[in-house]
Design an enzyme around this catalytic site. Structure first.
Site, PDB file in Angstrom:
ATOM      1  N   ASN A 115     -11.486   4.458  -1.867  1.00 49.47           N
ATOM      2  CA  ASN A 115     -11.310   4.533  -3.315  1.00 49.47           C
ATOM      3  C   ASN A 115     -11.322   3.119  -3.856  1.00 49.47           C
ATOM      4  O   ASN A 115     -10.723   2.220  -3.273  1.00 49.47           O
ATOM      5  CB  ASN A 115      -9.982   5.210  -3.639  1.00 49.47           C
ATOM      6  CG  ASN A 115      -9.962   6.632  -3.136  1.00 49.47           C
ATOM      7  OD1 ASN A 115     -10.860   7.411  -3.438  1.00 49.47           O
ATOM      8  ND2 ASN A 115      -8.974   6.968  -2.333  1.00 49.47           N
ATOM      9  N   GLU A 158       5.162   4.914  -8.001  1.00 45.75           N
ATOM     10  CA  GLU A 158       4.337   6.040  -8.433  1.00 45.75           C
ATOM     11  C   GLU A 158       4.411   7.170  -7.418  1.00 45.75           C
ATOM     12  O   GLU A 158       4.554   6.936  -6.225  1.00 45.75           O
ATOM     13  CB  GLU A 158       2.884   5.586  -8.587  1.00 45.75           C
ATOM     14  CG  GLU A 158       2.746   4.574  -9.717  1.00 45.75           C
ATOM     15  CD  GLU A 158       1.299   4.129  -9.951  1.00 45.75           C
ATOM     16  OE1 GLU A 158       0.951   3.916 -11.116  1.00 45.75           O
ATOM     17  OE2 GLU A 158       0.539   4.004  -8.980  1.00 45.75           O
ATOM     18  N   SER A 188       2.493   9.311   7.220  1.00 46.60           N
ATOM     19  CA  SER A 188       1.328   8.473   7.522  1.00 46.60           C
ATOM     20  C   SER A 188       1.808   7.047   7.789  1.00 46.60           C
ATOM     21  O   SER A 188       2.605   6.503   7.032  1.00 46.60           O
ATOM     22  CB  SER A 188       0.381   8.484   6.316  1.00 46.60           C
ATOM     23  OG  SER A 188      -0.703   7.612   6.535  1.00 46.60           O
ATOM     24  N   LEU A 232      -6.063   4.328  11.031  1.00 45.52           N
ATOM     25  CA  LEU A 232      -6.754   3.569  12.079  1.00 45.52           C
ATOM     26  C   LEU A 232      -7.803   2.646  11.467  1.00 45.52           C
ATOM     27  O   LEU A 232      -7.763   1.434  11.633  1.00 45.52           O
ATOM     28  CB  LEU A 232      -7.379   4.551  13.088  1.00 45.52           C
ATOM     29  CG  LEU A 232      -7.982   3.939  14.335  1.00 45.52           C
ATOM     30  CD1 LEU A 232      -6.953   3.150  15.136  1.00 45.52           C
ATOM     31  CD2 LEU A 232      -8.589   5.037  15.224  1.00 45.52           C
ATOM     32  N   HIS A 233      -8.779   3.244  10.797  1.00 41.28           N
ATOM     33  CA  HIS A 233      -9.726   2.518   9.945  1.00 41.28           C
ATOM     34  C   HIS A 233     -10.699   1.567  10.637  1.00 41.28           C
ATOM     35  O   HIS A 233     -11.464   0.883   9.944  1.00 41.28           O
ATOM     36  CB  HIS A 233      -8.996   1.741   8.837  1.00 41.28           C
ATOM     37  CG  HIS A 233      -8.060   2.584   8.019  1.00 41.28           C
ATOM     38  ND1 HIS A 233      -8.259   3.907   7.758  1.00 41.28           N
ATOM     39  CD2 HIS A 233      -6.901   2.261   7.375  1.00 41.28           C
ATOM     40  CE1 HIS A 233      -7.270   4.379   7.023  1.00 41.28           C
ATOM     41  NE2 HIS A 233      -6.434   3.406   6.776  1.00 41.28           N
ATOM     42  N   CYS A 243       4.413  -3.048  -0.536  1.00 43.49           N
ATOM     43  CA  CYS A 243       4.268  -2.851   0.907  1.00 43.49           C
ATOM     44  C   CYS A 243       4.073  -4.206   1.571  1.00 43.49           C
ATOM     45  O   CYS A 243       3.434  -5.098   1.021  1.00 43.49           O
ATOM     46  CB  CYS A 243       3.073  -1.950   1.215  1.00 43.49           C
ATOM     47  SG  CYS A 243       2.874  -1.658   2.991  1.00 43.49           S
ATOM     48  N   GLU A 288       5.189   1.723   3.452  1.00 43.79           N
ATOM     49  CA  GLU A 288       5.010   2.130   4.856  1.00 43.79           C
ATOM     50  C   GLU A 288       6.276   2.873   5.296  1.00 43.79           C
ATOM     51  O   GLU A 288       7.332   2.255   5.485  1.00 43.79           O
ATOM     52  CB  GLU A 288       4.762   0.876   5.708  1.00 43.79           C
ATOM     53  CG  GLU A 288       4.883   1.065   7.193  1.00 43.79           C
ATOM     54  CD  GLU A 288       4.068   2.216   7.761  1.00 43.79           C
ATOM     55  OE1 GLU A 288       2.884   2.395   7.407  1.00 43.79           O
ATOM     56  OE2 GLU A 288       4.639   2.969   8.578  1.00 43.79           O
ATOM     57  N   CYS A 312       2.750  13.605  -2.969  1.00 44.30           N
ATOM     58  CA  CYS A 312       2.537  12.366  -2.219  1.00 44.30           C
ATOM     59  C   CYS A 312       3.639  11.399  -2.666  1.00 44.30           C
ATOM     60  O   CYS A 312       3.668  10.977  -3.822  1.00 44.30           O
ATOM     61  CB  CYS A 312       1.153  11.829  -2.570  1.00 44.30           C
ATOM     62  SG  CYS A 312       0.786  10.263  -1.784  1.00 44.30           S
ATOM     63  N   CYS A 346      -5.611   7.848  -2.891  1.00 43.61           N
ATOM     64  CA  CYS A 346      -5.066   7.028  -1.800  1.00 43.61           C
ATOM     65  C   CYS A 346      -5.403   5.559  -1.990  1.00 43.61           C
ATOM     66  O   CYS A 346      -6.552   5.207  -2.205  1.00 43.61           O
ATOM     67  CB  CYS A 346      -5.689   7.448  -0.481  1.00 43.61           C
ATOM     68  SG  CYS A 346      -4.767   8.691   0.351  1.00 43.61           S
ATOM     69  N   CYS A 357      -2.846  -4.483   3.879  1.00 48.39           N
ATOM     70  CA  CYS A 357      -4.203  -4.027   4.209  1.00 48.39           C
ATOM     71  C   CYS A 357      -5.112  -4.407   3.040  1.00 48.39           C
ATOM     72  O   CYS A 357      -4.754  -4.195   1.871  1.00 48.39           O
ATOM     73  CB  CYS A 357      -4.227  -2.519   4.453  1.00 48.39           C
ATOM     74  SG  CYS A 357      -3.064  -2.002   5.728  1.00 48.39           S
ATOM     75  N   CYS A 380      -6.179  -1.883   0.150  1.00 47.80           N
ATOM     76  CA  CYS A 380      -5.129  -1.059  -0.469  1.00 47.80           C
ATOM     77  C   CYS A 380      -4.461  -1.803  -1.627  1.00 47.80           C
ATOM     78  O   CYS A 380      -3.961  -2.921  -1.452  1.00 47.80           O
ATOM     79  CB  CYS A 380      -4.092  -0.703   0.593  1.00 47.80           C
ATOM     80  SG  CYS A 380      -2.644   0.125  -0.064  1.00 47.80           S
TER      81      CYS A 380
HETATM   82  N1  SAH Z   1       1.491   2.895   4.639  1.00 44.21           N
HETATM   83  C1  SAH Z   1       1.080   4.155   5.132  1.00 44.21           C
HETATM   84  C2  SAH Z   1       1.094   5.247   4.090  1.00 44.21           C
HETATM   85  C3  SAH Z   1       0.619   4.907   2.724  1.00 44.21           C
HETATM   86  S1  SAH Z   1      -1.101   4.568   2.563  1.00 44.21           S
HETATM   87  C4  SAH Z   1      -0.288   4.038   5.792  1.00 44.21           C
HETATM   88  O1  SAH Z   1      -0.936   3.010   5.639  1.00 44.21           O
HETATM   89  O2  SAH Z   1      -0.669   4.968   6.484  1.00 44.21           O
HETATM   90  C5  SAH Z   1      -1.806   6.204   2.668  1.00 44.21           C
HETATM   91  C6  SAH Z   1      -3.249   6.241   3.144  1.00 44.21           C
HETATM   92  O3  SAH Z   1      -4.139   5.705   2.145  1.00 44.21           O
HETATM   93  C7  SAH Z   1      -3.489   5.399   4.392  1.00 44.21           C
HETATM   94  O4  SAH Z   1      -4.288   6.068   5.334  1.00 44.21           O
HETATM   95  C8  SAH Z   1      -4.217   4.224   3.813  1.00 44.21           C
HETATM   96  O5  SAH Z   1      -4.914   3.517   4.777  1.00 44.21           O
HETATM   97  C9  SAH Z   1      -5.074   4.868   2.776  1.00 44.21           C
HETATM   98  N2  SAH Z   1      -5.679   3.933   1.831  1.00 44.21           N
HETATM   99  C10 SAH Z   1      -5.226   2.730   1.451  1.00 44.21           C
HETATM  100  N3  SAH Z   1      -6.057   2.150   0.563  1.00 44.21           N
HETATM  101  C11 SAH Z   1      -7.075   3.032   0.381  1.00 44.21           C
HETATM  102  C12 SAH Z   1      -8.245   3.021  -0.445  1.00 44.21           C
HETATM  103  N4  SAH Z   1      -8.517   2.012  -1.254  1.00 44.21           N
HETATM  104  N5  SAH Z   1      -9.073   4.085  -0.372  1.00 44.21           N
HETATM  105  C13 SAH Z   1      -8.777   5.155   0.431  1.00 44.21           C
HETATM  106  N6  SAH Z   1      -7.683   5.215   1.191  1.00 44.21           N
HETATM  107  C14 SAH Z   1      -6.840   4.176   1.185  1.00 44.21           C
HETATM  108 FE1  SF4 Z   2       0.813  -0.669   3.162  1.00 48.43          FE
HETATM  109 FE2  SF4 Z   2      -0.363   1.620   3.926  1.00 48.43          FE
HETATM  110 FE3  SF4 Z   2      -1.367   0.144   1.906  1.00 48.43          FE
HETATM  111 FE4  SF4 Z   2      -1.542  -0.765   4.412  1.00 48.43          FE
HETATM  112  S1  SF4 Z   2      -2.515   1.098   3.568  1.00 48.43           S
HETATM  113  S2  SF4 Z   2      -0.918  -1.954   2.641  1.00 48.43           S
HETATM  114  S3  SF4 Z   2       0.395  -0.058   5.249  1.00 48.43           S
HETATM  115  S4  SF4 Z   2       0.586   1.185   1.930  1.00 48.43           S
END
Ligand code: SAH
Ligand code: SF4
Length: 392
Positions: A329, A111, A228, A252-253, A137, A197, A130, A371, A141, A144
């Site tokens: 989200n 997507e 990112s 970072l989170h 991936c 990633e 984007c 995101c 995480c 995500c």
């Molecule tokens: N893998 C890379 C880039 C893709 S994710 C990374 O992790 O940075 C892009 C962004 O969306 C990252 O900051 C990720 O942590 C964030 N993200 C992932 N799941 C999310 C969610 N459920 N709500 C808001 N942001 C989220």
């Molecule tokens: Fe992969 Fe980024 Fe999602 Fe983490 S937040 S699972 S690194 S896409």
């Protein structure tokens, strides 16, 4: 025993007969010129070809009238600029977020999202794409949706560039009338924040950045591109040495390793201190500010105490960084965004701690384009079990 001489001979012939077409979207101008030269064509043909692909936004060779017929024929036989096929297009209710479900050559799905932003006091209107860099991936995480799919495969540079071209063509066909009267008919910004990633797929991501940045390509400036990352230290250090210096965002989170480990398994391999060291190097070498993304998960990492700890953690970097807060989200995982009050308190604590911050206004939630919401249900059947999150 295998007769290797015959085997290699047969293989060569078969290779020639069945050689896959080269994806020209993954090539820079000098590489296009080398491809032309190898076929006895003058170098200026490469410039013409790039003009057709990136200025005229042609998606087939037959349209390229300034190229001689024999070359168009050869291109059609040996090369491709088609990119992934659009399976579905979705437009959010506010019409400013658009998502494409794209089918790759091997049937896998990814997507990509276009976000249209009106002008603000600081910036002109923007059309930001984007992009995805992988199908799935490997880093898992927990908040995500892509991470929960598992890793499928890396995308090629051409597959990354093609995502941007799809939206470039859309905007050319139907330019966006921004509320301030400005008309946007081109992609102005890129964020590598789609599926996957980017630094795990380093070489193809970098090649895509080069192609998208070249003046004969879409000519998107490095300052308008953001990569990112989940925090892959070797990738960050490599990126710091690239001639093309893009904006860096770190996911970072969490303000400490123990908490981060609960949602981001990659912390085991790259603890926060190592990531911050790499960021310091990045900022020093590139003169760029680093953005830290911080997904706010109600009841998990959104307490003012966490904000205090985060401000302290970032205090040695505070002149060099900015925190972007993202109320989570909703995905299939059991996380909820914090209340507006909790977000305000978190921000205020960071501000008092001297850390510049903002809240990301999320877009496209109604079409699951925000995101972390990108996942392709169909590709789950192809997805492999999550790879060891220690991959780099
Ligand atoms: N893998 C890379 C880039 C893709 S994710 C990374 O992790 O940075 C892009 C962004 O969306 C990252 O900051 C990720 O942590 C964030 N993200 C992932 N799941 C999310 C969610 N459920 N709500 C808001 N942001 C989220
Ligand atoms: Fe992969 Fe980024 Fe999602 Fe983490 S937040 S699972 S690194 S896409």
């Amino acid at each position: 025993m295998l007769d290797t001489s015959t085997a290699s001979h047969t293989t060569l012939d078969q290779q020639q007969l069945t050689a896959p077409r080269i994806d020209l979207l993954g090539l820079t101008l000098p590489e296009l010129a080398a491809w032309m030269a190898a076929r006895g064509e003058p170098a200026y043909r490469a410039r013409q070809l790039a003009g057709w692909i990136y200025d005229a936004l042609a998606d087939e060779f037959t349209a390229m009238r300034t190229l001689p017929a024999h070359l168009r024929q050869r291109l059609a036989e040996e090369a491709s600029i088609a990119g992934p096929r659009v399976r579905t297009g979705l437009v959010a209710k506010d019409t400013r977020t658009r998502k494409l479900l794209l089918e790759l050559g091997d049937g896998r799905l990814i997507e990509s999202v276009l976000m249209l932003y009106p002008a603000t006091a600081e910036s002109r209107a923007r059309a930001t794409v984007c992009v995805s860099t992988q199908a799935g991936c490997a880093f898992g995480c927990t908040f995500c949706a892509t991470g929960q799919m598992g890793f499928d495969r890396h995308l090629t540079a051409g597959e990354i560039v093609a995502q941007v071209l799809h939206f470039a063509r859309d905007l050319r066909r139907a330019p966006w009338q921004a509320p301030d009267g400005q008309t946007l008919d081109r992609v102005t910004n890129l964020v590598f924040m789609g599926m996957g990633e980017p630094l795990h797929n380093y070489d193809q991501t970098l090649q895509a950045l080069r192609v998208l940045n070249m003046p004969e390509g879409l000519n998107i400036g490095a300052r308008h591109m953001t990569v990112s990352t989940v925090g892959l230290v070797p990738g960050i250090l490599r990126l710091a040495d690239e001639p093309l210096q893009v904006n860096l965002a770190i996911s970072l989170h969490a303000p400490n390793n123990a908490m981060r480990l609960r949602t981001m398994p990659v912390t085991r391999k790259y603890p926060i201190a190592a990531v911050l060291d790499a960021c310091r190097t990045y900022a020093a070498k590139t003169n760029r500010q680093v953005t830290f993304e911080y997904v706010l998960l109600a009841g998990v990492n959104d307490h003012v105490e966490h904000a205090r700890e985060l401000a302290e953690l970032l205090s040695p970097l505070k002149q060099l960084c900015h925190v972007n807060l993202i109320p989570v989200n909703v995905t299939a995982a059991d996380y909820r965004p914090p209340s507006g009050e909790a977000v305000r308190a978190f921000r205020e604590t960071l501000r008092v701690g001297g850390v510049s911050n903002s809240v990301r206004a999320e877009r496209g939630d109604d079409i699951a384009a925000a995101c972390g919401q990108l996942r392709t249900r169909e590709s789950r059947r192809l997805a492999m079990p999550r790879a060891d999150a220690t991959a780099s």
